[in-house]
Design a protein around this motif. Structure first.
Motif, mmCIF file in Angstrom:
data_model
loop_
_atom_site.group_PDB
_atom_site.id
_atom_site.type_symbol
_atom_site.label_atom_id
_atom_site.label_comp_id
_atom_site.label_asym_id
_atom_site.label_seq_id
_atom_site.Cartn_x
_atom_site.Cartn_y
_atom_site.Cartn_z
ATOM 1 N N GLN A 245 11.244 21.776 7.772
ATOM 2 C CA GLN A 245 11.909 21.725 6.472
ATOM 3 C C GLN A 245 12.881 22.893 6.277
ATOM 4 N N ASP A 246 13.481 23.344 7.346
ATOM 5 C CA ASP A 246 14.340 24.523 7.297
ATOM 6 C C ASP A 246 15.440 24.436 6.240
ATOM 7 N N LYS A 247 16.019 23.241 6.069
ATOM 8 C CA LYS A 247 17.165 23.101 5.182
ATOM 9 C C LYS A 247 16.771 22.935 3.705
ATOM 10 N N LYS A 248 15.527 22.643 3.436
ATOM 11 C CA LYS A 248 15.128 22.359 2.054
ATOM 12 C C LYS A 248 14.292 23.461 1.424
ATOM 13 N N VAL A 249 13.870 24.452 2.210
ATOM 14 C CA VAL A 249 12.931 25.451 1.708
ATOM 15 C C VAL A 249 13.569 26.837 1.695
ATOM 16 N N THR A 250 13.424 27.529 0.572
ATOM 17 C CA THR A 250 13.887 28.901 0.445
ATOM 18 C C THR A 250 12.687 29.808 0.195
ATOM 19 N N VAL A 251 12.601 30.886 0.962
ATOM 20 C CA VAL A 251 11.547 31.878 0.748
ATOM 21 C C VAL A 251 12.093 32.926 -0.217
ATOM 22 N N PHE A 252 11.393 33.114 -1.330
ATOM 23 C CA PHE A 252 11.806 34.094 -2.330
ATOM 24 C C PHE A 252 10.915 35.321 -2.198
ATOM 25 N N ALA A 253 11.372 36.322 -1.448
ATOM 26 C CA ALA A 253 10.502 37.473 -1.199
ATOM 27 C C ALA A 253 11.272 38.755 -0.911
ATOM 28 N N SER A 254 12.559 38.809 -1.256
ATOM 29 C CA SER A 254 13.366 40.000 -0.997
ATOM 30 C C SER A 254 13.800 40.626 -2.319
ATOM 31 N N PRO A 255 13.671 41.944 -2.473
ATOM 32 C CA PRO A 255 14.092 42.598 -3.722
ATOM 33 C C PRO A 255 15.544 42.279 -4.069
ATOM 34 N N GLY A 256 15.769 41.861 -5.302
ATOM 35 C CA GLY A 256 17.117 41.559 -5.754
ATOM 36 C C GLY A 256 17.669 40.236 -5.267
ATOM 37 N N GLN A 257 16.832 39.399 -4.688
ATOM 38 C CA GLN A 257 17.299 38.123 -4.127
ATOM 39 C C GLN A 257 17.830 37.204 -5.232
ATOM 40 N N VAL A 258 18.990 36.602 -4.965
ATOM 41 C CA VAL A 258 19.638 35.703 -5.925
ATOM 42 C C VAL A 258 20.151 34.478 -5.179
ATOM 43 N N ILE A 259 19.985 33.319 -5.794
ATOM 44 C CA ILE A 259 20.545 32.087 -5.248
ATOM 45 C C ILE A 259 21.428 31.464 -6.320
ATOM 46 N N GLU A 260 22.645 31.082 -5.930
ATOM 47 C CA GLU A 260 23.566 30.419 -6.833
ATOM 48 C C GLU A 260 24.017 29.110 -6.194
ATOM 49 N N TYR A 261 23.949 28.042 -6.962
ATOM 50 C CA TYR A 261 24.449 26.771 -6.452
ATOM 51 C C TYR A 261 24.714 25.821 -7.620
ATOM 52 N N GLU A 262 25.278 24.679 -7.302
ATOM 53 C CA GLU A 262 25.596 23.688 -8.327
ATOM 54 C C GLU A 262 24.687 22.477 -8.182
ATOM 55 N N ILE A 263 24.257 21.960 -9.311
ATOM 56 C CA ILE A 263 23.442 20.746 -9.336
ATOM 57 C C ILE A 263 24.329 19.619 -9.835
ATOM 58 N N GLN A 264 24.425 18.555 -9.067
ATOM 59 C CA GLN A 264 25.253 17.419 -9.442
ATOM 60 C C GLN A 264 24.381 16.231 -9.835
ATOM 61 N N LYS A 265 24.715 15.633 -10.956
ATOM 62 C CA LYS A 265 24.000 14.444 -11.424
ATOM 63 C C LYS A 265 25.005 13.338 -11.713
ATOM 64 N N GLY A 266 24.567 12.105 -11.496
ATOM 65 C CA GLY A 266 25.460 10.975 -11.700
ATOM 66 C C GLY A 266 26.184 10.634 -10.415
ATOM 67 N N GLU A 267 26.965 9.571 -10.458
ATOM 68 C CA GLU A 267 27.686 9.137 -9.249
ATOM 69 C C GLU A 267 28.921 8.373 -9.652
ATOM 70 N N GLU A 268 29.858 8.373 -8.741
ATOM 71 C CA GLU A 268 31.090 7.617 -8.969
ATOM 72 C C GLU A 268 30.954 6.235 -8.322
ATOM 73 N N LYS A 269 31.240 5.212 -9.064
ATOM 74 C CA LYS A 269 31.167 3.844 -8.542
ATOM 75 C C LYS A 269 32.550 3.198 -8.613
ATOM 76 N N LEU A 270 32.971 2.633 -7.501
ATOM 77 C CA LEU A 270 34.273 1.954 -7.471
ATOM 78 C C LEU A 270 34.085 0.466 -7.637
#
Length: 270
Positions: A245-270
């Motif tokens: 699960q390397d791509k889906k799991v983040t270990v939170f254990a480092s001082p000052g650790q920060v994660i920033e990302y965007e969450i997308q909801k919904g979809e475009e339908k043609l």
């Protein structure tokens, strides 16, 4: 002919590690501090203290960390909640609300006195409760057992934070051996936070694979590397590789650790 076009909602998410199980979560400028005012002075569990700079930022509001709108606590163990530190925080800040697990004879008198004087909303939680704190924001407390037979009487909760369509689950010290996650009112999340024992154990993995689901998993409630005498961080890294699960799991254990990302909801339908 084109079908209906549905817009994609993009939400900015920032997750800061305070230390141990302390997380500062910011979604679209709504901010939640979960188990983030704790102590490392108790006995019975290896806990790294809140780094001095982070503690100073929280208490003095220097602007390096977003000021939390809501303070949430899963249970009153020292490594999740320090009444002394909470009082110090409340003396200099005015969050919109504080959520405290009701526990035995502990009524948080000093903290509640400060909140009453400053007219800060205080919620004492004793059962499953869903709090709507804004038009698109809710905080859900789900009563669960604490891991370990010696903590059978401990008032303990899983916490769900929902902002618009973004959703995060904090499991704290939930007894994953006995809790019936199939009965949870919500089962899919953008992020699920679990402790290293939850992630390591086959029972916990069964829950994460077949009962709950998430876009991302976070392993937290870990000591920093310099305090990790039982090599829990190394154990978790081996588990991640073993479970693929390397791509889906983040270990939170480092001082000052920060994660920033965007969450997308919904979809475009043609």
């Amino acid at each position: 002919m084109y079908g209906e076009l549905k817009a994609i909602d993009v939400m900015k998410c920032q997750i800061y590690l305070i230390g141990n199980a302390g997380i500062l979560l910011e979604i679209n400028k709504k901010t939640f501090l979960i188990d983030g005012l704790y102590s490392a002075d108790g006995k019975g569990f290896q806990t790294s203290p809140i780094p001095e700079k982070i503690c100073q930022n929280l208490l003095e509001n220097t602007g390096e960390l977003p000021s939390p709108d809501y303070l949430l606590f899963s249970h009153p163990h020292f490594d999740h909640l320090s009444e002394k530190l909470l009082c110090s925080y409340l003396t200099g800040h005015r969050p919109k609300a504080v959520f405290l697990p009701r526990q035995g004879n502990s009524h948080y008198e000093a903290c509640r006195r400060i909140m009453k004087e400053k007219q800060i909303c205080c919620k004492l939680v004793s059962e499953d409760t869903n709090y709507k704190v804004g038009k698109y924001t809710e905080i859900r407390y789900i009563k669960t057992r604490h891991l370990g037979k010696t903590f059978g009487e401990m008032m303990h909760f899983c916490i769900i934070v929902n902002v618009c369509q973004a959703s995060f689950l904090f499991t704290a010290d939930t007894d994953f051996f006995s809790e019936k996650f199939k009965e949870f009112p919500q089962k899919h999340f953008d992020g699920i936070f679990v402790n290293p024992l939850f992630y390591h154990n086959s029972e916990g993995q069964e829950i994460l694979k077949n009962t709950l689901s998430a876009e991302r998993f976070f392993v937290y409630h870990l000591p920093f590397l310099e305090d990790d005498r039982y090599h829990l961080q190394n154990m978790v890294k081996k588990d991640i590789r073993a479970y693929g699960q390397d791509k889906k799991v983040t270990v939170f254990a480092s001082p000052g650790q920060v994660i920033e990302y965007e969450i997308q909801k919904g979809e475009e339908k043609l």
